[in-house]
Design an enzyme around this catalytic site. Structure first.
Site, PDB file in Angstrom:
ATOM      1  CB  SER A 141      25.184 116.454  46.394  1.00 23.37           C
ATOM      2  OG  SER A 141      25.949 115.498  46.874  1.00 23.37           O
ATOM      3  CE1 TYR A 186      29.875 119.168  45.251  1.00 23.75           C
ATOM      4  CE2 TYR A 186      29.538 117.904  47.033  1.00 23.75           C
ATOM      5  CZ  TYR A 186      29.235 118.212  45.431  1.00 23.75           C
ATOM      6  OH  TYR A 186      28.171 117.539  45.000  1.00 23.75           O
TER       7      TYR A 186
END
Length: 258
Positions: free
Chosen positions: A137, A149
């Site tokens: 990401s 995350y």
């Protein structure tokens, strides 16, 4: 001739479904891995009917040691492509989040990527060909609102770059796909409010998959789809970190996420 095989984790929606459809159209047979067996079977039937792909279904929860081992065993038998797409984020604050949930997030986002790649590489190297696509990401490249995350995706990027360096000249490529916001179920499942996100930051699944595979063919290791995200990450390399944190906090609208 036998058709090449691509194993894709998390294919029942979003980017995983996009990769599954693209590889099926490109003449691959598939191994699809996800928790929801019913959705897997529906997708398998669809891809067989539309593209003629032979599809093997593996119902597995990648937060589970036993289920990860089951998928690793299948990879040890050999595939041409592995797409480590499964992953999830959570809403709320790190210090109030359930620790078991955070550990599950790391098991899926990090441990599964390591274990499945470790299983897939030996037969790829023996065949002198293979591709591993690890879905990371932009959050792993820029300091964002989500701590756990973002850290998990930064690990995926560093892991992929290190492997790519070691695999040079072997015929096996490892790539880290770093998308920004994509129109998928990801944010809704995580309970993250996205209504204030500028439209120009949203990407479409098919565009991300197409750009990813084009860059894989060019042997790019870190792949960043979309001009806006290319500009953001390029600027992020030269902007002071404190300013970059302030900028990404504004873009993130202070949304609570872990």
């Amino acid at each position: 001739m036998a058709r090449p095989v691509a194993l894709i984790t998390g294919p029942t929606s979003g980017l995983g479904a996009g990769f599954a459809r693209r590889y099926a159209i490109d003449g691959y047979d598939l191994v699809l891995v996800a928790r929801d067996a019913e959705r897997l079977e529906c997708l398998a039937a669809e891809l067989h009917d539309e593209a003629g792909a032979n599809v093997e279904v593996l119902a597995a929860d990648l937060a589970s040691d036993a289920d990860r081992a089951k998928v690793a065993d299948r990879l040890s038998a050999g595939v041409r492509v592995l797409v480590n797409n499964a992953g999830f984020g959570t809403s709320g604050e790190f210090w109030t989040a359930d620790l078991a949930l955070l550990q599950s997030q790391l098991d899926v986002n990090v441990t599964a990527v390591m274990q499945l790649t470790h299983a897939a590489l030996p037969p790829m190297l023996a065949a002198d060909e293979g591709t591993v696509i690890n879905v990371a990401s932009v959050a792993g490249l820029l300091p964002g609102r989500g701590s756990t995350y973002s850290a998990s995706k930064a690990w995926v990027i560093a892991f992929s770059e290190g492997l790519a360096n070691g695999l040079g000249g072997t015929g096996v490529g490892v790539h880290a796909l770093c998308p920004g916001f994509v129109h998928t179920e990801f944010h809704a499942r995580a309970g993250i409010e996205m209504s204030g996100t500028p439209p120009f930051l949203w990407l479409e699944v098919d565009d991300v998959v197409r750009e990813c595979l084009a860059d894989v063919a060019k042997d790019k290791v870190v792949i960043i789809p979309g001009l806006a995200y290319k500009a953001l990450t390029t600027g992020g390399r030269v902007v002071p970190r404190n300013l970059l944190r302030a900028m990404t906090k504004v873009v993130g609208k202070g949304r609570g996420r872990t």
